[in-house]
Design a protein around this motif. Structure first.
Motif, PDB file in Angstrom:
ATOM      1  N   LEU A 244     -16.094  -3.405  11.379  1.00 34.52           N
ATOM      2  CA  LEU A 244     -15.886  -3.469   9.934  1.00 34.52           C
ATOM      3  C   LEU A 244     -15.032  -2.299   9.456  1.00 34.52           C
ATOM      4  O   LEU A 244     -14.113  -2.475   8.635  1.00 34.52           O
ATOM      5  N   GLU A 245     -15.316  -1.108   9.972  1.00 29.21           N
ATOM      6  CA  GLU A 245     -14.566   0.086   9.570  1.00 29.21           C
ATOM      7  C   GLU A 245     -13.077  -0.081   9.832  1.00 29.21           C
ATOM      8  O   GLU A 245     -12.241   0.374   9.053  1.00 29.21           O
ATOM      9  N   HIS A 246     -12.735  -0.762  10.910  1.00 29.76           N
ATOM     10  CA  HIS A 246     -11.338  -0.888  11.311  1.00 29.76           C
ATOM     11  C   HIS A 246     -10.720  -2.235  10.943  1.00 29.76           C
ATOM     12  O   HIS A 246      -9.654  -2.591  11.447  1.00 29.76           O
ATOM     13  N   THR A 247     -11.402  -2.991  10.058  1.00 31.15           N
ATOM     14  CA  THR A 247     -10.884  -4.297   9.636  1.00 31.15           C
ATOM     15  C   THR A 247     -10.830  -4.345   8.111  1.00 31.15           C
ATOM     16  O   THR A 247     -11.763  -4.822   7.458  1.00 31.15           O
ATOM     17  N   PRO A 248      -9.774  -3.827   7.511  1.00 33.16           N
ATOM     18  CA  PRO A 248      -9.687  -3.875   6.050  1.00 33.16           C
ATOM     19  C   PRO A 248      -9.560  -5.307   5.545  1.00 33.16           C
ATOM     20  O   PRO A 248      -9.000  -6.182   6.229  1.00 33.16           O
ATOM     21  N   PHE A 249     -10.087  -5.553   4.367  1.00 34.02           N
ATOM     22  CA  PHE A 249      -9.948  -6.867   3.754  1.00 34.02           C
ATOM     23  C   PHE A 249      -8.503  -7.046   3.287  1.00 34.02           C
ATOM     24  O   PHE A 249      -7.771  -6.079   3.094  1.00 34.02           O
ATOM     25  N   PRO A 250      -8.076  -8.287   3.105  1.00 39.03           N
ATOM     26  CA  PRO A 250      -6.672  -8.552   2.774  1.00 39.03           C
ATOM     27  C   PRO A 250      -6.219  -7.872   1.480  1.00 39.03           C
ATOM     28  O   PRO A 250      -7.012  -7.655   0.557  1.00 39.03           O
ATOM     29  N   LEU A 251      -4.945  -7.563   1.427  1.00 42.32           N
ATOM     30  CA  LEU A 251      -4.314  -7.006   0.234  1.00 42.32           C
ATOM     31  C   LEU A 251      -4.344  -8.038  -0.889  1.00 42.32           C
ATOM     32  O   LEU A 251      -3.997  -9.201  -0.690  1.00 42.32           O
ATOM     33  N   GLU A 252      -4.775  -7.603  -2.091  1.00 42.63           N
ATOM     34  CA  GLU A 252      -4.814  -8.501  -3.248  1.00 42.63           C
ATOM     35  C   GLU A 252      -4.451  -7.743  -4.521  1.00 42.63           C
ATOM     36  O   GLU A 252      -4.744  -6.556  -4.652  1.00 42.63           O
ATOM     37  N   THR A 253      -3.836  -8.451  -5.446  1.00 39.96           N
ATOM     38  CA  THR A 253      -3.643  -7.939  -6.800  1.00 39.96           C
ATOM     39  C   THR A 253      -3.928  -9.070  -7.781  1.00 39.96           C
ATOM     40  O   THR A 253      -4.014 -10.242  -7.390  1.00 39.96           O
ATOM     41  N   ASN A 254      -4.092  -8.724  -9.047  1.00 42.54           N
ATOM     42  CA  ASN A 254      -4.212  -9.741 -10.094  1.00 42.54           C
ATOM     43  C   ASN A 254      -3.477  -9.231 -11.335  1.00 42.54           C
ATOM     44  O   ASN A 254      -2.875  -8.151 -11.312  1.00 42.54           O
ATOM     45  N   GLU A 255      -3.515  -9.987 -12.405  1.00 50.04           N
ATOM     46  CA  GLU A 255      -2.725  -9.615 -13.584  1.00 50.04           C
ATOM     47  C   GLU A 255      -3.124  -8.259 -14.140  1.00 50.04           C
ATOM     48  O   GLU A 255      -2.281  -7.503 -14.642  1.00 50.04           O
ATOM     49  N   VAL A 256      -4.398  -7.911 -14.026  1.00 49.69           N
ATOM     50  CA  VAL A 256      -4.854  -6.623 -14.542  1.00 49.69           C
ATOM     51  C   VAL A 256      -4.381  -5.481 -13.648  1.00 49.69           C
ATOM     52  O   VAL A 256      -3.846  -4.477 -14.127  1.00 49.69           O
ATOM     53  N   THR A 257      -4.576  -5.613 -12.330  1.00 43.92           N
ATOM     54  CA  THR A 257      -4.186  -4.516 -11.444  1.00 43.92           C
ATOM     55  C   THR A 257      -2.661  -4.365 -11.377  1.00 43.92           C
ATOM     56  O   THR A 257      -2.154  -3.250 -11.272  1.00 43.92           O
ATOM     57  N   ARG A 258      -1.942  -5.484 -11.475  1.00 46.37           N
ATOM     58  CA  ARG A 258      -0.475  -5.372 -11.464  1.00 46.37           C
ATOM     59  C   ARG A 258       0.017  -4.620 -12.707  1.00 46.37           C
ATOM     60  O   ARG A 258       0.908  -3.769 -12.626  1.00 46.37           O
ATOM     61  N   ALA A 259      -0.578  -4.932 -13.850  1.00 54.02           N
ATOM     62  CA  ALA A 259      -0.194  -4.222 -15.075  1.00 54.02           C
ATOM     63  C   ALA A 259      -0.566  -2.744 -14.980  1.00 54.02           C
ATOM     64  O   ALA A 259       0.179  -1.868 -15.431  1.00 54.02           O
ATOM     65  N   TYR A 260      -1.704  -2.462 -14.363  1.00 53.98           N
ATOM     66  CA  TYR A 260      -2.135  -1.081 -14.179  1.00 53.98           C
ATOM     67  C   TYR A 260      -1.146  -0.319 -13.301  1.00 53.98           C
ATOM     68  O   TYR A 260      -0.696   0.776 -13.646  1.00 53.98           O
ATOM     69  N   PHE A 261      -0.797  -0.897 -12.152  1.00 54.41           N
ATOM     70  CA  PHE A 261       0.120  -0.218 -11.243  1.00 54.41           C
ATOM     71  C   PHE A 261       1.488  -0.001 -11.899  1.00 54.41           C
ATOM     72  O   PHE A 261       2.111   1.054 -11.732  1.00 54.41           O
ATOM     73  N   ALA A 262       1.957  -0.988 -12.647  1.00 53.32           N
ATOM     74  CA  ALA A 262       3.258  -0.843 -13.320  1.00 53.32           C
ATOM     75  C   ALA A 262       3.219   0.284 -14.341  1.00 53.32           C
ATOM     76  O   ALA A 262       4.177   1.060 -14.467  1.00 53.32           O
ATOM     77  N   SER A 263       2.124   0.403 -15.066  1.00 50.57           N
ATOM     78  CA  SER A 263       2.004   1.449 -16.082  1.00 50.57           C
ATOM     79  C   SER A 263       1.859   2.824 -15.445  1.00 50.57           C
ATOM     80  O   SER A 263       2.484   3.799 -15.878  1.00 50.57           O
ATOM     81  N   ILE A 264       1.034   2.907 -14.418  1.00 57.76           N
ATOM     82  CA  ILE A 264       0.811   4.200 -13.753  1.00 57.76           C
ATOM     83  C   ILE A 264       2.085   4.680 -13.068  1.00 57.76           C
ATOM     84  O   ILE A 264       2.361   5.889 -13.007  1.00 57.76           O
TER      85      ILE A 264
END
Length: 466
Positions: A244-264
């Protein structure tokens, strides 16, 4: 007018500190603490200030038996203008805190200690600081004779951090009339993000991850330790957790996190700004996401996260374990259910001898998780954001207000599911790299606490001054 009041007056600091100290020094952990004591202490504060007894009540479930007398909630109503047709506004905050071992801390976790410009104590970040600020605002507004344009309801509750008697859920199911509102403000999420003490943005919770615990169990006949078995239960569980430690879950974004990353991204420079921008589009850049994921905060905004938090095994030092049990705690990205992640853990562990079960908030162990998914973002209500913009502008000129996804979980899940739109933010700033909630030596900078107290007062006044 607001700008002139951006700093908490020196005359208000003693009460603000006293409230924080009182809350910190009442142990409200699930194991040995007593939320009812804290609820009654805050009730007394309000009654002594002249709030009518009928408007400040302490109540809670009598069952299960082990919670009787320990899990009461306080609900206070600050009466608004007579004849107002406006529906009340609900403020929620949990009084309980996670466990804290004195041996792990450099200070007593249940004593407010001021040193090196910080207040230390369990709950200084999560979230007795905000509980104290809300009580302080009620007392201060009452002292000034302020009459809001509608009723304000404050619910300080039990068992957000664990236990069988979640106060917000219980109140909504059993006393909806006491807490019914047009929307809720939950200071358990969001707030000013600081960089070396300087505010760079005001985060507002627009959605949150889904909480889930899973029990991972391995069993075998055990036996004498001089005759080791190849299928040692501890090894089975440990190997699964390493996978589990060496198996990260898949990369995901949504409308909220995308807006957050763009603003930051606009607030950062160099390679960090480029990587933040690279994950803000409809198709996030995997390389940029990989670099960002080395930061624990950005990683939690890009993935479902699951981590081992507890392990129990064996019954004697000279005997093979008959069983080994681990708890895996997950914070699930919106769009996925608890059962979906349980099945994904089974796939990652790749060991059919292991049993992977879902554990409810009340401790019930089930072979299948819920199909419930995280809440959808509420509408950006101008009644909430207009006063917020004015208050932020007064206290932190030029910083943007940025909707974000809460990487933990909060009681907003109950208010949202009950049809009460909920927004998460406070004035309590925490440095980006000093998040100690649930950890040892939890702390908040003294000046940031007082700033948060002033924010709560100014925001509630702006919110209800129409």
């Amino acid at each position: 007018m607001l700008r002139a009041q951006a700093t908490l007056p020196a005359s208000e600091k003693p009460l603000a500190r006293e409230l924080l100290q009182q809350l910190i020094e009442i142990n409200t952990t699930d194991s040995v603490g007593n939320v009812s004591t804290s609820a009654k202490a805050m009730q007394k504060r309000l009654l002594d200030a002249g709030f009518p007894a009928a408007d400040v009540v302490v109540l809670g479930p009598d069952t299960p038996a082990e919670n009787k007398g320990r899990k009461d909630n306080m609900v206070a109503r600050y009466r608004g203008r007579t004849g107002s047709a406006l529906k009340p506004i609900l403020l929620i905050g949990h009084l309980d805190v996670v466990e804290a071992k004195r041996s792990d801390w450099t200070t007593d976790p249940f004593q407010l200690v001021e040193k090196d410009g910080y207040f230390y104590g369990r709950g200084t970040q999560d979230m007795k600081d905000s509980g104290a600020a809300m009580i302080d605002a009620f007392l201060r507004l009452k002292r000034e004779g302020f009459v809001p344009d509608r009723d304000l309801i404050l619910a300080l509750t039990a068992d957000e951090e664990g236990g069988k008697s979640n106060g917000v859920d219980w109140l909504l199911k059993n006393h909806r009339d006491l807490v019914d509102a047009t929307f809720a403000i939950n200071p358990d999420a969001g707030g000013p993000e600081l960089d070396a003490g300087k505010a760079t943005s005001m985060g507002v919770e627009a959605t949150e991850k889904l909480y889930a615990d899973y029990r991972v169990t391995s069993t075998n006949p055990g036996g004498h330790s001089s005759l080791p078995r190849p299928d040692n239960a501890i090894y089975h569980v440990a190997e699964a957790l390493i996978r589990l430690e060496h198996t990260p879950f898949p990369l995901e974004t949504n409308e909220v996190t995308r807006a957050y990353f763009a603003s930051i991204a606009k607030l950062k420079t160099g390679a960090l700004a480029a990587d933040l921008k690279a994950v803000s589009g409809a198709t996030p850049d995997p390389a940029g996401a990989a670099r960002l994921s080395k930061d624990i905060t950005y990683n939690s905004l890009l993935h479902t996260t699951c981590v081992a938090t507890m392990m129990t095994a064996g019954h004697a030092p000279n005997a093979l374990p008959g069983s080994a049990i681990a708890n895996v705690n997950c914070r699930i990205f919106p769009g996925h259910s608890q059962e979906e992640i349980r099945k994904e853990l089974i796939r990652i562990f790749a060991d059919p001898s292991l049993k992977v079960q879902y554990m409810t908030d009340g401790g019930e162990v089930l072979d299948q998780g819920s199909d419930r998914k995280s809440m959808a973002p509420p509408p950006l209500n101008p009644e909430v954001f207009g006063p917020l913009e004015a208050t932020v502008k007064a206290m932190w000129p030029e910083i943007p207000i940025i909707p974000r996804m809460e990487t933990g979980a909060s009681d907003s899940i109950y208010t949202m599911n009950a049809g009460i739109p909920s927004y998460g933010f406070s004035g309590m700033g925490i440095d980006h790299d000093d998040d100690r909630a649930h950890g040892r030596d939890e702390r908040i900078r003294v000046v940031d606490y007082y700033t948060g107290v002033q924010f709560e007062y100014l925001y509630l006044k702006a919110l209800t001054s129409h």
